[in-house]
Scaffold this active site. Sequence first.
Site, short mmCIF file in Angstrom:
data_model
loop_
_atom_site.label_atom_id
_atom_site.label_comp_id
_atom_site.label_asym_id
_atom_site.label_seq_id
_atom_site.Cartn_x
_atom_site.Cartn_y
_atom_site.Cartn_z
N SER A 277 0.64 -1.37 0.12
CA SER A 277 0.16 0.04 0.12
C SER A 277 0.79 1.22 0.00
CB SER A 277 -1.02 0.15 1.25
OG SER A 277 -2.06 -0.79 1.19
N SER A 308 -4.68 -5.29 -6.12
CA SER A 308 -4.57 -4.06 -5.40
C SER A 308 -4.93 -4.38 -3.63
CB SER A 308 -5.09 -3.09 -5.92
OG SER A 308 -6.62 -2.86 -5.38
N ASP A 309 -4.42 -3.25 -2.74
CA ASP A 309 -4.89 -3.31 -1.54
C ASP A 309 -6.01 -2.33 -1.66
OD1 ASP A 309 -5.27 -3.52 0.95
OD2 ASP A 309 -3.30 -3.52 1.81
N TRP A 310 -6.73 -1.75 -0.59
CA TRP A 310 -7.63 -1.10 -0.45
C TRP A 310 -7.61 0.23 -1.07
CZ3 TRP A 310 -12.50 -2.71 1.55
CH2 TRP A 310 -13.46 -1.77 1.89
N GLU A 311 -8.09 0.46 -2.21
CA GLU A 311 -8.43 1.72 -2.75
C GLU A 311 -7.10 2.18 -3.29
OE1 GLU A 311 -9.87 5.51 -0.58
OE2 GLU A 311 -11.82 4.82 -1.73
#
Length: 749
Positions: A277, A308-311
């Site tokens: 991230s 991907s990670d969060w957003e």
Amino acid sequence: MNIKAVLVSLSLFVLSESVLSAEPNPSPVEERVQALLAQMTLEEKVGQMTQIDFSVVSVANGQDAENPVDQAKLDDAIFNHHVGSILNTPTTPNNRAQPIEKWRNITQSIRDTAARSRLKIPVIYGIDAIHGATYTQNSVLFPQAISMAATFNPELSFKEGEIVAREVKASGLDWNFSPVMDIGRQPLWPRLWETYGEDVHLAQILGGAFIQGHQGEDMAAADKAPTCLKHYVGYSYPLNGKDRTPAWIGERALREWFLPGFEAGVLAGAPSVMINSAEVDGIPGHANYHYLTEILRGELGFKGFTVSDWEDIIRLHTRDKLAASPREAVKMAVMAGVDMSMVPFNFSFYDLLLDLAKSGEVPLSRIDEAVARILRVKFQTGLFERTEPALPVAGYFATAEAVEVNRQAAREAIVLAKNDNRMLPLSKTASILVTGPTANLLSVMNGGWTITWQGASEELYPKQYPTLLQAIQRKTSGRVTFVGGQRFSDEINIEQAVNEARKHDVVVLALGEKPYTETEGNIDTLALDPVQLQLARAIFEIGKPVVLVTFGGRPRIITEIADKARAVVLGFLPGMEGGAALADILFGDVNPSGKLPISYPRAVNDITPYDHKPIEAYETNQYRPLYPFGHGLSYTRFETSGLSVKPAQIKAGDSVEVSVKVKNTGTRTGKETVLVYLNDIAASVSRPVKQLKAFEKVELQPGEQKTLHFTLTAQAMSFIGLNMRRVVEPGDFKVMVGDESVPFSVLPN
């Protein structure tokens, strides 16, 4: 699966550049992937690369609904946007564990809806089941990774993987965002406890064993599930210790300390990788073509898909200021090597990538590459053949066998760091004052990702598990008094605690940290909270014997009070069984066997790992932790002797055989972990003073002796050379076990 065979394969792995071979003939899975890919529209392909949070398809107040799926929203997601994956709980942002039948209803609705789509491509549902089925009520929740590492027991890690996979699958879920294979070498970092500690070899073995247990020989088996390596790569080493902040890691250090865990995970068969991230050397993880494509694919040979990670694709624009627009951010990430986007709250990634593909800015070949990787995993994990939850609840969820494995893991995870004058075990008739903020809470023994995201909702924890206080009360016939609060933040009446201490034989002082994870756990110092130090100083002032117990995900500085305590027990995060396990150790019903998987610092700015360079222990510099890596006491005594290394001379590429005797010289049965270290005495790149290269945990009766045998391969003797490639250089080496060391030499070929 034979756990010993697993461990041999993990300990002998070599750089993938030397083992990669040509692609074999297409497998049946590959034929199915290509046949399906040929039928898909561009929209269906882009949809497979899209992962959304459950809230996108949920009814309002999903926590209160028996089946919170909004069918119209789900139809839109699957029929119109063709989403490939859904993640998380029905209660975002306040993620919360759900009843198992509710999970089964949710995932069944998603399976049924996907089965009505044009090509019937299943959705893969991902969840953070990092120490058990975290978000399923009443699941078996193990010690967190840092505590599993303290067991030095790969067999327990393997069994944990088996049990977690079963409970994830019984919940109707498909895919586990675990384990963290980055190395925990920055103790301030609030996700340190999600790692297997500071040592490369220990992380490779424990993490690899978990993956093998979780996935087995066939990920399509009803009781197995795919794992996801996190967070590739260098996320765990932020310069300032704060989560999601920059790391500065040179390529040699990256290859020496941070890549090997992921390489072991790839070797163990993990089919997915979640991306860092943050950023390394100025390049955000989601835009790093060198890491995601050239190294992960080209060198490590990874064949699965990246998520991907969060957003974090959106954040290439909003936070990192790398992309001038959201559209450019999507193009940048996909072309760097991101296959699936955890968007997560809308279909913006789908819309933008579809437009980029239609304009030719993202080639169709790249889209096909990513989608093929995702479909391949869906076929390999049996999702296309699954029309209902893979496992029934009965016999697969919270079984007696799983509970017993968890109990054993907790017992082996706890580290006895100090025991002056055999203060422990305590008498079961002693009168005991229990005080401190971590004494009467389950949450402090479990940490984040437990029932809720932050793990701090004590009221949601199951009542059948005892806190430390309750476990002590159950264990002894002596008088037990508690002075403390109902929450971590409750003020403790210090005057009352001191007055009660005077009336008791011994004080169990329970200190540490509240639960946390990610940015919510950022701190400015490793120093213990002043109010806890104030309590401790007041207790020590009256001269009663004190047993210091700590819980938490990081090594908070306890030097002042540890020096005064008669005994120190480091609990870290031992899970739901932690209270009972710690009481078992305090009263001698269990002989402690945990070893530190990190160096426990003496002071806030004295952070030096055990595998430091010679310059870090030269002249006035010292490796002087409060407790060193591998430290852990027992109620019996062990001695190692007769260290042997054969042959004394080898050619580069050959192995040496190491043997050593270990004997229980005390009066109690106990378990001891024998640690085998190696030092390359002189090399073209400075080498650590020692590195762990092998270990084995054995149980010995009083007076019993065993001879242990280890093989140190060329891989163990290798390092990242001047040209950034792994080499074994001719020269002198030293093997160290306990107080003994034996040299051997590598001759030029």
